[in-house]
Design a protein around this motif. Structure first.
Motif, PDB file in Angstrom:
ATOM      1  N   TYR A 121       0.858  -1.193   0.000  1.00  0.00           N
ATOM      2  CA  TYR A 121       0.000   0.000   0.000  1.00  0.00           C
ATOM      3  C   TYR A 121       0.887   1.233   0.000  1.00  0.00           C
ATOM      4  O   TYR A 121       1.869   1.288   0.732  1.00  0.00           O
ATOM      5  N   VAL A 122       0.561   2.199  -0.834  1.00  0.00           N
ATOM      6  CA  VAL A 122       1.255   3.482  -0.868  1.00  0.00           C
ATOM      7  C   VAL A 122       0.233   4.553  -0.515  1.00  0.00           C
ATOM      8  O   VAL A 122      -0.894   4.526  -1.019  1.00  0.00           O
ATOM      9  N   GLU A 141      -9.924   0.882   7.195  1.00  0.00           N
ATOM     10  CA  GLU A 141     -10.270  -0.403   6.582  1.00  0.00           C
ATOM     11  C   GLU A 141      -9.075  -1.149   5.994  1.00  0.00           C
ATOM     12  O   GLU A 141      -9.216  -2.276   5.543  1.00  0.00           O
ATOM     13  N   LEU A 142      -7.880  -0.548   5.991  1.00  0.00           N
ATOM     14  CA  LEU A 142      -6.716  -1.254   5.451  1.00  0.00           C
ATOM     15  C   LEU A 142      -6.388  -2.490   6.276  1.00  0.00           C
ATOM     16  O   LEU A 142      -6.053  -3.538   5.727  1.00  0.00           O
ATOM     17  N   GLU A 147      -6.011  -8.383   6.509  1.00  0.00           N
ATOM     18  CA  GLU A 147      -6.396  -9.622   7.190  1.00  0.00           C
ATOM     19  C   GLU A 147      -7.203 -10.539   6.275  1.00  0.00           C
ATOM     20  O   GLU A 147      -7.018 -11.752   6.289  1.00  0.00           O
ATOM     21  N   ASN A 148      -8.099  -9.964   5.470  1.00  0.00           N
ATOM     22  CA  ASN A 148      -8.879 -10.776   4.529  1.00  0.00           C
ATOM     23  C   ASN A 148      -7.998 -11.458   3.487  1.00  0.00           C
ATOM     24  O   ASN A 148      -8.366 -12.495   2.936  1.00  0.00           O
ATOM     25  N   VAL A 195      -4.066  -0.572  -3.033  1.00  0.00           N
ATOM     26  CA  VAL A 195      -4.583   0.758  -3.304  1.00  0.00           C
ATOM     27  C   VAL A 195      -5.786   0.585  -4.230  1.00  0.00           C
ATOM     28  O   VAL A 195      -5.666   0.013  -5.319  1.00  0.00           O
ATOM     29  N   ARG A 196      -6.939   1.042  -3.789  1.00  0.00           N
ATOM     30  CA  ARG A 196      -8.157   0.836  -4.574  1.00  0.00           C
ATOM     31  C   ARG A 196      -8.213   1.712  -5.813  1.00  0.00           C
ATOM     32  O   ARG A 196      -8.711   1.336  -6.840  1.00  0.00           O
TER      33      ARG A 196
END
Length: 199
Positions: A121-122, A141-142, A147-148, A195-196
């Motif tokens: 993640y950036v 939510e990260l 974890e998911n 990153v979404r």
């Protein structure tokens, strides 16, 4: 302008509580990235535990789960994984795992190379201390997304670089917009799978 190339690296334990974040992080603008740590390999006391630890890295996904459509007939879900070693390489790994000194050497090599991985993640932050607190508390939510995917947030490291507010203000009157620009450039040039959307 600060031209230093030095990045700061902190383990989860160094930032897991409000008190530790107050000691470690400043309330300043920054860019940052999360990486998986290979530190737990060093503590493996048996060949079996060492192999289980490495297998746990292979079992974890290295991206979020993405759902979409292919044409009008197919719903698809994709999620990136590291895959597993070939049989030949895994047999070599099992042989290495039998000797404590060889486990230690391989653990050190992987630990030294952990920041060569693609980041998970950036992100950017106007206030790094608060933003990292949001990640660790689950507010962003990260934590749940990691974890998911089978990634233990406690085994991640944070790499970050502060940005001088004066530099941001030189780029744009609205410093926050300049930080968003920097984040989008970084996420497009070095895509992080959790990153979404860039920026």
């Amino acid at each position: 302008m600060n031209n230093s190339q030095e990045y700061n690296v902190l383990t989860y334990n160094q930032i897991s509580s409000n008190e530790s974040r107050n000691l470690s992080l400043r309330e300043k603008p920054a860019v940052y990235a999360w990486y998986r740590s290979f530190n737990n390999l060093i503590d493996c006391d048996t060949a079996e535990n060492f192999l289980l630890a490495i297998d746990s890295y292979f079992d974890a996904k290295v991206s979020d789960k993405f759902n979409g459509k292919l044409g009008y007939l197919y719903d698809i879900t994709i999620q990136e994984s590291g895959g597993s070693l070939s049989e030949k390489r895994y047999n070599l790994l099992k042989k290495i795992a039998q000797k404590p000194n060889k486990r230690e050497i391989l653990s050190k090599i992987l630990k030294d190379a952990e920041l060569l991985q693609s980041p998970l993640y950036v992100g950017k932050a106007i206030n790094l201390r608060k933003r990292i607190g949001d990640h660790i508390s689950g507010y962003s939510e990260l934590l749940n997304r990691f974890e998911n995917a089978g990634i233990n947030f406690r085994q991640c490291v944070l790499r970050y670089k502060y940005i001088d507010i004066s530099d941001l203000e030189m780029l744009n009157d609205d410093a926050e917009e300049a930080v968003y620009l920097v984040e989008e450039i970084l996420t497009r040039l070095s895509p992080a799978a959790f990153v979404r959307k860039p920026g």
